[in-house]
Write a protein that holds these residues in place. Structure first.
Motif, PDB file in Angstrom:
ATOM      1  N   ALA A  85       1.003  -1.386   0.019  1.00  0.00           N
ATOM      2  CA  ALA A  85       0.046   0.069   0.022  1.00  0.00           C
ATOM      3  C   ALA A  85       0.916   1.203  -0.009  1.00  0.00           C
ATOM      4  CB  ALA A  85      -0.862   0.061   1.349  1.00  0.00           C
ATOM      5  N   GLY A  86       0.307   2.248  -0.921  1.00  0.00           N
ATOM      6  CA  GLY A  86       1.318   3.381  -0.868  1.00  0.00           C
ATOM      7  C   GLY A  86       2.330   3.255  -1.378  1.00  0.00           C
ATOM      8  N   ALA A  87       2.899   2.046  -1.832  1.00  0.00           N
ATOM      9  CA  ALA A  87       4.412   2.039  -2.536  1.00  0.00           C
ATOM     10  C   ALA A  87       5.509   2.508  -1.723  1.00  0.00           C
ATOM     11  CB  ALA A  87       4.355   2.517  -3.752  1.00  0.00           C
ATOM     12  N   ALA A  88       5.153   2.033  -0.140  1.00  0.00           N
ATOM     13  CA  ALA A  88       6.369   2.482   0.608  1.00  0.00           C
ATOM     14  C   ALA A  88       6.026   1.569   1.914  1.00  0.00           C
ATOM     15  CB  ALA A  88       6.294   3.931   1.085  1.00  0.00           C
ATOM     16  N   PHE A  89       7.135   1.437   2.759  1.00  0.00           N
ATOM     17  CA  PHE A  89       6.986   0.783   4.063  1.00  0.00           C
ATOM     18  C   PHE A  89       8.016   1.138   4.884  1.00  0.00           C
ATOM     19  CE2 PHE A  89       9.613  -1.731   1.180  1.00  0.00           C
ATOM     20  CZ  PHE A  89      10.830  -2.085   1.879  1.00  0.00           C
ATOM     21  N   ASP A  90       8.077   0.998   6.202  1.00  0.00           N
ATOM     22  CA  ASP A  90       8.905   1.277   7.119  1.00  0.00           C
ATOM     23  C   ASP A  90       9.825   0.059   7.736  1.00  0.00           C
ATOM     24  OD1 ASP A  90       8.528   4.021   7.321  1.00  0.00           O
ATOM     25  OD2 ASP A  90       6.874   3.693   8.595  1.00  0.00           O
ATOM     26  N   LEU A  91      11.088   0.110   8.020  1.00  0.00           N
ATOM     27  CA  LEU A  91      11.879  -0.834   8.320  1.00  0.00           C
ATOM     28  C   LEU A  91      12.972  -0.409   9.138  1.00  0.00           C
ATOM     29  CD1 LEU A  91      12.071  -3.904   7.984  1.00  0.00           C
ATOM     30  CD2 LEU A  91      13.942  -3.829   6.180  1.00  0.00           C
ATOM     31  N   ILE A 216      -6.161  -3.515  -1.642  1.00  0.00           N
ATOM     32  CA  ILE A 216      -5.390  -3.344  -0.461  1.00  0.00           C
ATOM     33  C   ILE A 216      -6.352  -3.889   0.822  1.00  0.00           C
ATOM     34  CG2 ILE A 216      -4.109  -1.774   1.366  1.00  0.00           C
ATOM     35  CD1 ILE A 216      -2.826  -2.194  -1.534  1.00  0.00           C
ATOM     36  N   PRO A 217      -5.546  -4.713   1.816  1.00  0.00           N
ATOM     37  CA  PRO A 217      -6.340  -5.361   2.703  1.00  0.00           C
ATOM     38  C   PRO A 217      -6.749  -4.297   3.429  1.00  0.00           C
ATOM     39  CG  PRO A 217      -4.407  -6.730   2.524  1.00  0.00           C
ATOM     40  CD  PRO A 217      -4.402  -5.517   1.425  1.00  0.00           C
ATOM     41  N   PRO A 325      -0.788 -10.097   1.387  1.00  0.00           N
ATOM     42  CA  PRO A 325      -0.624  -8.789   0.917  1.00  0.00           C
ATOM     43  C   PRO A 325      -0.568  -7.557   1.816  1.00  0.00           C
ATOM     44  CG  PRO A 325      -2.735  -9.760   0.346  1.00  0.00           C
ATOM     45  CD  PRO A 325      -2.222 -10.583   1.078  1.00  0.00           C
ATOM     46  N   ASP A 326       0.745  -6.600   1.355  1.00  0.00           N
ATOM     47  CA  ASP A 326       0.930  -5.701   2.171  1.00  0.00           C
ATOM     48  C   ASP A 326       1.222  -5.813   3.683  1.00  0.00           C
ATOM     49  OD1 ASP A 326       1.140  -2.616   2.281  1.00  0.00           O
ATOM     50  OD2 ASP A 326      -0.741  -2.642   3.655  1.00  0.00           O
ATOM     51  N   ALA A 327       2.124  -7.299   3.655  1.00  0.00           N
ATOM     52  CA  ALA A 327       2.598  -7.517   4.844  1.00  0.00           C
ATOM     53  C   ALA A 327       3.422  -6.642   5.471  1.00  0.00           C
ATOM     54  CB  ALA A 327       3.383  -8.976   4.802  1.00  0.00           C
ATOM     55  N   PRO A 328       4.411  -5.898   4.642  1.00  0.00           N
ATOM     56  CA  PRO A 328       5.412  -4.944   5.354  1.00  0.00           C
ATOM     57  C   PRO A 328       4.930  -3.963   5.939  1.00  0.00           C
ATOM     58  CG  PRO A 328       5.972  -5.625   3.012  1.00  0.00           C
ATOM     59  CD  PRO A 328       4.460  -6.206   3.155  1.00  0.00           C
ATOM     60  N   ASN A 329       3.544  -3.470   5.748  1.00  0.00           N
ATOM     61  CA  ASN A 329       3.122  -2.250   6.451  1.00  0.00           C
ATOM     62  C   ASN A 329       1.962  -2.904   7.544  1.00  0.00           C
ATOM     63  OD1 ASN A 329       4.030  -0.157   4.975  1.00  0.00           O
ATOM     64  ND2 ASN A 329       2.857  -0.675   3.273  1.00  0.00           N
ATOM     65  N   ARG A 330       1.932  -4.343   7.645  1.00  0.00           N
ATOM     66  CA  ARG A 330       0.860  -4.870   8.704  1.00  0.00           C
ATOM     67  C   ARG A 330       1.623  -5.664   9.707  1.00  0.00           C
ATOM     68  NH1 ARG A 330      -4.456  -4.409   6.871  1.00  0.00           N
ATOM     69  NH2 ARG A 330      -4.946  -5.154   9.145  1.00  0.00           N
ATOM     70  N   ALA A 336       7.013 -10.394   6.597  1.00  0.00           N
ATOM     71  CA  ALA A 336       7.770 -10.679   5.269  1.00  0.00           C
ATOM     72  C   ALA A 336       9.174 -10.417   5.460  1.00  0.00           C
ATOM     73  CB  ALA A 336       7.077 -10.113   4.175  1.00  0.00           C
ATOM     74  N   ARG A 337       9.650 -10.172   6.693  1.00  0.00           N
ATOM     75  CA  ARG A 337      11.099  -9.501   6.925  1.00  0.00           C
ATOM     76  C   ARG A 337      12.065 -10.672   6.665  1.00  0.00           C
ATOM     77  NH1 ARG A 337      13.152  -5.409  11.063  1.00  0.00           N
ATOM     78  NH2 ARG A 337      15.450  -5.726  11.248  1.00  0.00           N
ATOM     79  N   LEU A 338      13.209 -10.328   6.225  1.00  0.00           N
ATOM     80  CA  LEU A 338      14.252 -11.324   6.170  1.00  0.00           C
ATOM     81  C   LEU A 338      15.741 -10.482   6.451  1.00  0.00           C
ATOM     82  CD1 LEU A 338      15.626 -13.903   4.949  1.00  0.00           C
ATOM     83  CD2 LEU A 338      16.039 -12.619   2.808  1.00  0.00           C
ATOM     84  N   ASP A 339      16.387 -10.877   7.215  1.00  0.00           N
ATOM     85  CA  ASP A 339      17.659 -10.373   8.063  1.00  0.00           C
ATOM     86  C   ASP A 339      18.668 -11.087   7.424  1.00  0.00           C
ATOM     87  OD1 ASP A 339      16.554  -8.600   9.836  1.00  0.00           O
ATOM     88  OD2 ASP A 339      15.817  -9.904  10.978  1.00  0.00           O
ATOM     89  N   PRO A 340      20.102 -10.417   7.693  1.00  0.00           N
ATOM     90  CA  PRO A 340      21.183 -11.123   7.099  1.00  0.00           C
ATOM     91  C   PRO A 340      21.555 -12.388   8.007  1.00  0.00           C
ATOM     92  CG  PRO A 340      21.318  -8.690   7.296  1.00  0.00           C
ATOM     93  CD  PRO A 340      20.035  -8.852   7.730  1.00  0.00           C
TER      94      PRO A 340
END
Length: 355
Positions: A85-91, A216-217, A325-330, A336-340
């Motif tokens: 959603a909104g083509a953006a997310f916080d991480l 968008i959910p 869908p939209d997991a990075p914002n929810r 949907a996070r992946l760490d080194p």
């Protein structure tokens, strides 16, 4: 003895590069063809109840067809399938802006997602089963996503009438990943035509994600399927309720929704589809938390597919195993996070039989 794997030139993309095709040959004529452009499942030949083979996935006859139009036929979708959603997310306190290619939102990785990449063939194996592994390295910042992502997908004929698609990925920075295969299926065969509204679908999900008009959910928890056209737990024809006066069906012009699956570490049965005319049956097993059911609502016949066909609305269905869908914002959704140092993994099995 016939080799179970064939490698061949599949032609040139409109901008020049050569695309390879790998054909995995199984017993009884069961065959999966994979191309390096988009790491796509280009063909899947499956016998019907009388042993007659037919290709059951939409696609194109040569590389140029895939390069001319972006229809997602059989491709590997990434970095993030579905919508943000909104083509953006916080991480980790930073804001990342990705490509808005679906109105204000990102769809299937943006303008140049993994479906438009020329993957490399990393390995071709005949033992213990016919398999091909393809690799794509997406640089840090591609499409706005953080981290260099090293992604692989392996297609294997893992059993009699069984195709397994296994994804993995690693990143050198915290990022988000959601890979899937976007095959469009018609179990009666794509050459003979006909829609999929008469296919019988069973979906092992008690909840689904309702969406707004932009897919968008909506805020809040998933909705129950009870008493709605979205209840496929006991099985129903895809077309039985697709024209019911339901707001969610109006928004999607049919089914285009994520079904929420119970958590698991190993693939479990998520869906079963059978076609009465051909007698073909497909079971989907997956370890993913969701599966997007799409009833081919906006296939518009704009581009010629295999066998000279112009495919139109409801000529195929998709069952796309993935994160929600939209997991990075929810934060309330499976992550949907992946760490080194960690590895993203996704295994889905497509098992075919007959009635």
């Amino acid at each position: 003895m016939t080799t179970p794997i064939l490698r061949e030139n599949f032609g040139l993309l409109p901008h020049g590069p050569v695309v390879e095709r790998v054909r995995l040959l199984g017993a009884g004529g069961f065959e999966a063809s994979v191309i390096t452009y988009g790491a796509a499942l280009q063909a899947l030949h499956v016998p019907d109840a009388h042993g007659v083979l037919a290709d059951v996935v939409l696609g194109h006859d040569d590389a140029a067809g895939y390069g001319r139009t972006r229809d997602f036929y059989g491709v590997t979708v990434g970095r993030v399938a579905n919508r943000i959603a909104g083509a953006a997310f916080d991480l980790d306190g930073a804001r990342f802006t990705v490509e808005a290619n679906d109105g204000a939102n990102m769809l299937h990785g943006g303008f140049n997602g993994f479906d438009r990449a020329l993957w490399t063939i990393e390995a071709v194996d005949e033992d213990p089963v016919p398999a091909v592994t393809l690799r794509h390295i997406s640089p840090d910042g591609a499409g706005g996503f953080p981290g260099t992502l090293d992604a692989r997908v392996t297609y294997s004929l893992s059993g009699l009438g069984e195709l397994t698609i296994a994804f993995s990925a690693m990143s050198d920075r915290p990022t988000v990943v959601n890979l899937t295969n976007h095959a469009f299926f018609n179990l009666d065969g794509v050459e003979t035509g006909g829609d999929i509204l008469g296919h019988h679908l069973t979906l092992a999900a008690e909840r689904f994600l309702a969406t707004d008009s932009a897919a968008i959910p909506l805020p809040g928890p998933p909705r129950t399927v009870d008493g709605t056209p979205f209840d496929f737990r006991a099985g129903a024809l895809i077309g039985a309720r697709i024209r019911d006066d339901d707001e969610q069906l109006r928004f999607g012009r049919g089914y285009d929704h994520n079904y929420c699956l119970e958590p698991t570490d190993t693939p479990r049965l998520a869906a079963r589809v059978r076609a009465a005319r051909s007698g073909r049956v497909m079971e989907l097993l997956t370890d993913q938390p969701g599966v997007q059911f799409y009833s081919g609502n906006v296939i518009d016949g704009a581009a010629q597919g295999k066998f000279g066909r112009l495919h139109r609305q409801s000529d195929a269905f998709c069952l796309e195993p993935q994160a929600w869908p939209d997991a990075p914002n929810r934060p309330d959704f499976p992550s949907a996070r992946l760490d080194p140092g960690a590895t993203y993994r996704h295994v889905s099995i497509y098992r075919f039989s007959t009635l």
